[in-house]
Design a protein around this motif. Structure first.
Motif, PDB file in Angstrom:
ATOM      1  N   ALA A   1      -5.537   1.844  -5.173  1.00 21.59           N
ATOM      2  CA  ALA A   1      -5.444   0.672  -4.310  1.00 21.59           C
ATOM      3  C   ALA A   1      -6.833   0.329  -3.823  1.00 21.59           C
ATOM      4  O   ALA A   1      -7.693   1.205  -3.694  1.00 21.59           O
ATOM      5  N   ALA A   2      -7.036  -0.947  -3.546  1.00 22.14           N
ATOM      6  CA  ALA A   2      -8.339  -1.372  -3.027  1.00 22.14           C
ATOM      7  C   ALA A   2      -8.184  -2.607  -2.164  1.00 22.14           C
ATOM      8  O   ALA A   2      -7.356  -3.477  -2.438  1.00 22.14           O
ATOM      9  N   LEU A   3      -8.993  -2.643  -1.145  1.00 21.07           N
ATOM     10  CA  LEU A   3      -9.214  -3.848  -0.360  1.00 21.07           C
ATOM     11  C   LEU A   3     -10.727  -4.020  -0.401  1.00 21.07           C
ATOM     12  O   LEU A   3     -11.457  -3.503   0.451  1.00 21.07           O
ATOM     13  N   SER A   4     -11.177  -4.693  -1.448  1.00 17.71           N
ATOM     14  CA  SER A   4     -12.613  -4.736  -1.727  1.00 17.71           C
ATOM     15  C   SER A   4     -13.397  -5.428  -0.623  1.00 17.71           C
ATOM     16  O   SER A   4     -14.555  -5.088  -0.388  1.00 17.71           O
ATOM     17  N   LEU A   5     -12.783  -6.366   0.072  1.00 13.68           N
ATOM     18  CA  LEU A   5     -13.453  -7.068   1.158  1.00 13.68           C
ATOM     19  C   LEU A   5     -13.951  -6.081   2.221  1.00 13.68           C
ATOM     20  O   LEU A   5     -15.016  -6.252   2.800  1.00 13.68           O
ATOM     21  N   LYS A   6     -13.180  -5.033   2.444  1.00 13.18           N
ATOM     22  CA  LYS A   6     -13.552  -4.019   3.442  1.00 13.18           C
ATOM     23  C   LYS A   6     -14.106  -2.750   2.811  1.00 13.18           C
ATOM     24  O   LYS A   6     -14.389  -1.780   3.492  1.00 13.18           O
ATOM     25  N   GLY A   7     -14.227  -2.740   1.460  1.00 13.27           N
ATOM     26  CA  GLY A   7     -14.760  -1.573   0.781  1.00 13.27           C
ATOM     27  C   GLY A   7     -13.845  -0.364   0.840  1.00 13.27           C
ATOM     28  O   GLY A   7     -14.297   0.773   0.775  1.00 13.27           O
ATOM     29  N   LEU A   8     -12.548  -0.589   0.958  1.00 10.83           N
ATOM     30  CA  LEU A   8     -11.580   0.502   0.998  1.00 10.83           C
ATOM     31  C   LEU A   8     -10.973   0.706  -0.377  1.00 10.83           C
ATOM     32  O   LEU A   8     -10.565  -0.259  -1.019  1.00 10.83           O
ATOM     33  N   ASP A   9     -10.919   1.935  -0.823  1.00 10.97           N
ATOM     34  CA  ASP A   9     -10.182   2.214  -2.040  1.00 10.97           C
ATOM     35  C   ASP A   9      -9.558   3.601  -1.962  1.00 10.97           C
ATOM     36  O   ASP A   9     -10.008   4.473  -1.219  1.00 10.97           O
ATOM     37  N   TYR A  10      -8.465   3.760  -2.698  1.00 11.94           N
ATOM     38  CA  TYR A  10      -7.691   4.995  -2.699  1.00 11.94           C
ATOM     39  C   TYR A  10      -7.289   5.309  -4.125  1.00 11.94           C
ATOM     40  O   TYR A  10      -7.012   4.406  -4.915  1.00 11.94           O
ATOM     41  N   PHE A  11      -7.234   6.587  -4.428  1.00  6.59           N
ATOM     42  CA  PHE A  11      -6.814   7.034  -5.748  1.00  6.59           C
ATOM     43  C   PHE A  11      -6.059   8.347  -5.588  1.00  6.59           C
ATOM     44  O   PHE A  11      -6.508   9.239  -4.856  1.00  6.59           O
ATOM     45  N   TYR A  12      -4.911   8.452  -6.268  1.00  6.45           N
ATOM     46  CA  TYR A  12      -4.117   9.681  -6.258  1.00  6.45           C
ATOM     47  C   TYR A  12      -3.660  10.017  -7.672  1.00  6.45           C
ATOM     48  O   TYR A  12      -3.324   9.125  -8.445  1.00  6.45           O
TER      49      TYR A  12
ATOM     50  N   TRP B   1       0.829  -1.201   0.000  1.00  2.00           N
ATOM     51  CA  TRP B   1       0.000   0.000   0.000  1.00  2.00           C
ATOM     52  C   TRP B   1       0.868   1.257   0.000  1.00  2.00           C
ATOM     53  O   TRP B   1       0.578   2.235   0.667  1.00  2.00           O
ATOM     54  N   LEU B   2       1.952   1.197  -0.771  1.00  2.51           N
ATOM     55  CA  LEU B   2       2.791   2.372  -0.932  1.00  2.51           C
ATOM     56  C   LEU B   2       1.987   3.540  -1.477  1.00  2.51           C
ATOM     57  O   LEU B   2       2.310   4.696  -1.227  1.00  2.51           O
ATOM     58  N   VAL B   3       0.918   3.249  -2.211  1.00  5.53           N
ATOM     59  CA  VAL B   3       0.137   4.287  -2.873  1.00  5.53           C
ATOM     60  C   VAL B   3      -0.552   5.234  -1.903  1.00  5.53           C
ATOM     61  O   VAL B   3      -0.992   6.302  -2.312  1.00  5.53           O
ATOM     62  N   ILE B   4      -0.660   4.882  -0.637  1.00 11.60           N
ATOM     63  CA  ILE B   4      -1.311   5.795   0.307  1.00 11.60           C
ATOM     64  C   ILE B   4      -0.295   6.563   1.151  1.00 11.60           C
ATOM     65  O   ILE B   4      -0.676   7.349   1.997  1.00 11.60           O
ATOM     66  N   ASP B   5       0.983   6.359   0.880  1.00 12.45           N
ATOM     67  CA  ASP B   5       2.037   7.128   1.536  1.00 12.45           C
ATOM     68  C   ASP B   5       2.228   8.407   0.718  1.00 12.45           C
ATOM     69  O   ASP B   5       2.939   8.422  -0.293  1.00 12.45           O
TER      70      ASP B   5
ATOM     71  N   CYS C   1      -7.128  13.443  -5.005  1.00 11.14           N
ATOM     72  CA  CYS C   1      -7.074  12.212  -4.229  1.00 11.14           C
ATOM     73  C   CYS C   1      -8.469  11.853  -3.745  1.00 11.14           C
ATOM     74  O   CYS C   1      -9.339  12.713  -3.602  1.00 11.14           O
ATOM     75  N   HIS C   2      -8.654  10.586  -3.540  1.00 10.17           N
ATOM     76  CA  HIS C   2      -9.918  10.057  -3.041  1.00 10.17           C
ATOM     77  C   HIS C   2      -9.570   8.841  -2.191  1.00 10.17           C
ATOM     78  O   HIS C   2      -8.729   8.037  -2.579  1.00 10.17           O
ATOM     79  N   GLY C   3     -10.217   8.713  -1.042  1.00  9.48           N
ATOM     80  CA  GLY C   3      -9.959   7.539  -0.224  1.00  9.48           C
ATOM     81  C   GLY C   3     -10.702   7.603   1.082  1.00  9.48           C
ATOM     82  O   GLY C   3     -11.252   8.643   1.467  1.00  9.48           O
ATOM     83  N   ALA C   4     -10.695   6.477   1.751  1.00 10.46           N
ATOM     84  CA  ALA C   4     -11.446   6.339   2.990  1.00 10.46           C
ATOM     85  C   ALA C   4     -11.006   7.332   4.055  1.00 10.46           C
ATOM     86  O   ALA C   4     -11.826   7.842   4.803  1.00 10.46           O
ATOM     87  N   ASP C   5      -9.723   7.617   4.120  1.00 12.39           N
ATOM     88  CA  ASP C   5      -9.244   8.490   5.194  1.00 12.39           C
ATOM     89  C   ASP C   5      -8.235   9.522   4.695  1.00 12.39           C
ATOM     90  O   ASP C   5      -7.305   9.875   5.394  1.00 12.39           O
ATOM     91  N   VAL C   6      -8.425   9.993   3.459  1.00 15.51           N
ATOM     92  CA  VAL C   6      -7.537  11.029   2.945  1.00 15.51           C
ATOM     93  C   VAL C   6      -8.297  12.349   2.858  1.00 15.51           C
ATOM     94  O   VAL C   6      -9.509  12.374   2.702  1.00 15.51           O
ATOM     95  N   ASN C   7      -7.557  13.401   2.972  1.00 17.86           N
ATOM     96  CA  ASN C   7      -8.138  14.727   2.795  1.00 17.86           C
ATOM     97  C   ASN C   7      -8.011  15.107   1.329  1.00 17.86           C
ATOM     98  O   ASN C   7      -6.954  14.944   0.737  1.00 17.86           O
ATOM     99  N   ASP C   8      -9.084  15.587   0.731  1.00 16.86           N
ATOM    100  CA  ASP C   8      -9.051  16.033  -0.647  1.00 16.86           C
ATOM    101  C   ASP C   8      -8.592  17.481  -0.650  1.00 16.86           C
ATOM    102  O   ASP C   8      -9.379  18.371  -0.322  1.00 16.86           O
TER     103      ASP C   8
END
Length: 187
Positions: free
Chosen positions: A99-110, A78-82, A120-127
């Motif tokens: 990145a995605a962990l579909s089992l938990k419905g988590l995804d990230y995009f940068y 998950w280097l993509v969220i660093d 950026c888009h993600g469960a716990d990122v600031n846009d």
């Protein structure tokens, strides 16, 4: 660019319990590996994992391949969220990551340009910027194709990648590439 829906069932169904992390950097693979702190000579050739059981796990090597002018990185760390790391990797170029962990419905995009996070888009990122002007049309097209706007990993992220990189990522494309696999420090 007119976007067409992309079949990502190979990641969302067969690999549903798995995670994936993809980084696209417009640079040569040797440059990307060096920027990550790895040593090119320690990477060995191999295929894209043929089944979910073969996906890298934390601590396993990451895979790198060239797709046109881009380097594609497949990792389990998950280097993509660093945000510091991806900003550094994008110095002087463009970087797109998902990145995605579909089992938990988590995804990230940068999307980064020359060290700056543009979107950026993600469960716990600031846009930091909202939707940049360069993506407004694309996001409208994605809204048209996916009116219920599913999780990014169910298709929209791949269309954003295609818009920003020109790469239409498919299972066939990845399985047709020869990857170089190796470890980088700190993962």
């Amino acid at each position: 660019m007119t976007l067409r829906p992309l079949d990502v069932s190979w990641l969302c169904d067969e690999y549903a319990g798995e995670c994936y992390s993809f980084i696209y950097v417009r640079a040569a693979p040797e440059q990307v590996i060096a920027r990550l702190g790895g040593q090119w000579e320690h990477f060995t050739p191999g295929p894209f994992p043929g089944a979910p059981d073969e996906y890298p796990r934390p601590g396993d090597p990451l895979g790198v391949t060239a797709i046109g002018d881009w380097t594609f990185v497949f990792d389990s760390y998950w280097l993509v969220i660093d945000e510091d790391l991806i900003a550094e990797l994008s110095q002087g170029t463009r970087l797109v990551s998902q990145a995605a962990l579909s089992l938990k419905g988590l995804d990230y995009f940068y999307w980064c340009e020359d060290g700056e996070i543009r979107f950026c888009h993600g469960a716990d990122v600031n846009d930091p910027t909202g939707t940049p002007d360069e993506l407004v049309e694309t996001m409208a097209e994605i809204d048209r194709l996916y009116p219920s706007f599913p999780d990014l990993y169910k298709g929209p992220a791949f269309l954003l990648v295609e818009h920003l990189t020109g790469i239409r990522l498919t299972e066939e494309l990845l399985k047709g590439c020869t990857f170089l696999w190796g470890a980088i420090p700190g993962t």
